[in-house]
Design an enzyme around this catalytic site. Structure first.
Site, PDB file in Angstrom:
ATOM      1  N   ALA A  86      31.876  21.620  -5.154  1.00 29.44           N
ATOM      2  CA  ALA A  86      31.729  22.904  -4.441  1.00 29.44           C
ATOM      3  C   ALA A  86      32.989  23.225  -3.648  1.00 29.44           C
ATOM      4  CB  ALA A  86      30.527  22.832  -3.501  1.00 29.44           C
ATOM      5  N   GLY A  87      33.265  24.500  -3.469  1.00 29.12           N
ATOM      6  CA  GLY A  87      34.376  24.938  -2.609  1.00 29.12           C
ATOM      7  C   GLY A  87      35.740  24.665  -3.202  1.00 29.12           C
ATOM      8  N   GLY A  89      37.060  26.363  -6.029  1.00 28.26           N
ATOM      9  CA  GLY A  89      37.569  27.432  -6.886  1.00 28.26           C
ATOM     10  C   GLY A  89      36.950  27.432  -8.268  1.00 28.26           C
ATOM     11  N   LEU A  90      35.864  26.670  -8.462  1.00 28.26           N
ATOM     12  CA  LEU A  90      35.226  26.638  -9.788  1.00 28.26           C
ATOM     13  C   LEU A  90      33.926  27.444  -9.812  1.00 28.26           C
ATOM     14  CD1 LEU A  90      35.890  22.938 -10.870  1.00 28.26           C
ATOM     15  CD2 LEU A  90      37.243  24.990 -11.325  1.00 28.26           C
ATOM     16  N   GLY A  91      33.747  28.280  -8.814  1.00 23.92           N
ATOM     17  CA  GLY A  91      32.616  29.207  -8.843  1.00 23.92           C
ATOM     18  C   GLY A  91      31.269  28.547  -8.604  1.00 23.92           C
ATOM     19  N   SER A  93      29.419  28.504  -5.883  1.00 21.67           N
ATOM     20  CA  SER A  93      28.446  29.364  -5.184  1.00 21.67           C
ATOM     21  C   SER A  93      27.949  30.461  -6.120  1.00 21.67           C
ATOM     22  CB  SER A  93      29.017  29.928  -3.880  1.00 21.67           C
ATOM     23  OG  SER A  93      29.919  30.970  -4.130  1.00 21.67           O
ATOM     24  N   ALA A  94      28.819  30.987  -6.983  1.00 21.49           N
ATOM     25  CA  ALA A  94      28.371  32.019  -7.929  1.00 21.49           C
ATOM     26  C   ALA A  94      27.384  31.422  -8.931  1.00 21.49           C
ATOM     27  CB  ALA A  94      29.560  32.622  -8.665  1.00 21.49           C
ATOM     28  N   ALA A  95      27.656  30.198  -9.409  1.00 22.86           N
ATOM     29  CA  ALA A  95      26.737  29.561 -10.364  1.00 22.86           C
ATOM     30  C   ALA A  95      25.367  29.367  -9.716  1.00 22.86           C
ATOM     31  CB  ALA A  95      27.305  28.222 -10.832  1.00 22.86           C
ATOM     32  N   ASP A 136      33.719  35.901  -9.794  1.00 24.69           N
ATOM     33  CA  ASP A 136      33.000  34.632  -9.956  1.00 24.69           C
ATOM     34  C   ASP A 136      31.617  34.865 -10.554  1.00 24.69           C
ATOM     35  OD1 ASP A 136      35.207  33.789  -8.567  1.00 24.69           O
ATOM     36  OD2 ASP A 136      34.101  32.490  -7.209  1.00 24.69           O
TER      37      ASP A 136
HETATM   38  O1  PMV Z   1      35.849  31.793  -5.202  1.00 25.57           O
HETATM   39  P1  PMV Z   1      37.198  31.333  -5.619  1.00 25.57           P
HETATM   40  O2  PMV Z   1      37.811  30.335  -4.717  1.00 25.57           O
HETATM   41  O3  PMV Z   1      37.246  30.971  -7.064  1.00 25.57           O
HETATM   42  O4  PMV Z   1      38.182  32.609  -5.497  1.00 25.57           O
HETATM   43  C1  PMV Z   1      37.907  33.789  -6.180  1.00 25.57           C
HETATM   44  C2  PMV Z   1      39.128  34.514  -6.544  1.00 25.57           C
HETATM   45  C3  PMV Z   1      39.821  35.341  -5.494  1.00 25.57           C
HETATM   46  O5  PMV Z   1      40.593  36.277  -6.230  1.00 25.57           O
HETATM   47  C4  PMV Z   1      40.756  34.481  -4.635  1.00 25.57           C
HETATM   48  C5  PMV Z   1      38.859  36.067  -4.547  1.00 25.57           C
HETATM   49  C6  PMV Z   1      38.055  37.166  -5.220  1.00 25.57           C
HETATM   50  O6  PMV Z   1      37.077  37.614  -4.594  1.00 25.57           O
HETATM   51  O7  PMV Z   1      38.403  37.614  -6.322  1.00 25.57           O
END
Ligand code: PMV
Length: 300
Positions: A86-87, A89-91, A93-95, A136
């Site tokens: 988590a946290g 940049g691999l999404g 929280s979106a998953a 994401d």
């Molecule tokens: O959630 P992350 O850490 O994968 O970042 C998403 C990508 C950004 O461009 C940095 C932010 C966004 O909302 O698009």
């Protein structure tokens, strides 16, 4: 009872610029979040040792309340498991948001569409990220390789060849919200330089899409390296990210860059057919990493 799943995502090119309307290229990955849902007298979410009620005074409580309200879901007991760091940049929280929204939509009295699921996942994401571009949740919900433009949504990218990617954790989790805010301050302080960077990233993304569609992986790798240089200019790279990218390139990766918000988190390296040498070199240098493949849509 119902179960639902959603994968995480990797941004191939265009993070940060995507917040300002530049298209970005992303792909869904297999690792992600799974949810088991059953109707219950009181809505709650179980995540590891934690039990969260909608509206609890925490980001998870607020996000859960926003997601369930968006879907008008009945009270549910939701158990969430994550097989993604988590946290980073691999999404993650979106998953989680997409998987929860899919489970809640399946148990809603009214039929719900994929676009309802995406709106509910975006309501969840806004609690964690403030003003996310939406990339994401879109990549997690759609899977495959996509081009995402803020406000315009997704276009599917027809890959000519599978992508063998290596993802490595290059530092402690960073806050996407803080990284996006730090880029916004650069835009305010140096608007001309910032606009040149956006123009540069736009041209890299356009060319990378052509490489993906033509199966030109060495070309794609070079464009990823150039994107990493422009991201460093926005001060979202770190020493650990630069080191991990160099280890991957020295081990034969065609290109490597940070993925997501930066400031820590993950890098993505494009392997040439076999990811093993890149994985071995990164592990040898002390980076936690794994390989993932993005296949052309028609492939099983
Ligand atoms: O959630 P992350 O850490 O994968 O970042 C998403 C990508 C950004 O461009 C940095 C932010 C966004 O909302 O698009």
């Amino acid at each position: 009872m119902t179960s639902a799943r959603a994968g995480g995502k990797v941004i191939l090119l265009g993070e940060h610029a995507v917040v300002y309307g530049v298209p970005a290229l992303a792909a869904g990955i297999a690792r992600g979040a799974s949810v088991e849902a059953t109707p219950s007298s009181e809505a709650h979410l179980v995540l590891g040792e934690r039990r969260i009620a909608p509206g609890d005074d925490s980001d998870l409580g607020r996000a859960l309340a926003a997601l369930l309200a968006e879907l008008g879901a009945p009270p549910l007991s939701l158990t969430l498991t994550l097989d993604l760091p988590a946290g980073c940049g691999l999404g993650a929280s979106a998953a989680m948001g997409v998987a929860l929204a899919r489970a809640a939509a399946a148990l809603s009295a009214e039929p719900r569409s994929e676009s309802d699921v995406l709106s509910a996942a975006m309501a969840w994401e806004r609690v964690f990220h403030g003003n996310p571009s939406g990339i994401d949740a879109a990549a997690s919900a759609s899977g495959g390789c996509i081009q995402f433009t803020r406000g315009a949504g997704i276009e599917r990218v027809a890959l000519a060849r599978p992508l063998e990617l290596v993802l490595a954790v290059a530092g402690p989790p960073a806050s996407t919200r803080q990284m996006v805010e730090s880029v916004a301050r650069i835009k305010e302080r140096r608007p001309e330089m910032f606009q040149k960077t956006l123009n540069g990233i736009l041209s890299l993304v356009k060319n990378a899409r052509l490489c993906l569609e033509a199966g030109d992986l060495p070309g794609l790798g070079q464009l990823m390296n150039l994107n990493q240089m422009l991201l460093s200019g926005l001060h979202v790279s770190t020493e650990a990210i630069e080191r991990a990218c160099q280890v991957a390139r020295d081990a034969g990766a065609l290109g490597a860059k940070l993925t997501g918000a930066g400031g820590g988190g993950c890098i993505v390296a494009l392997a040439d057919l076999d990811p093993e040498p890149v994985l071995g070199a990164l592990r040898g240098a002390g980076f936690e990493c794994f390989a993932t493949q993005v296949r052309p849509e028609a492939e099983p």
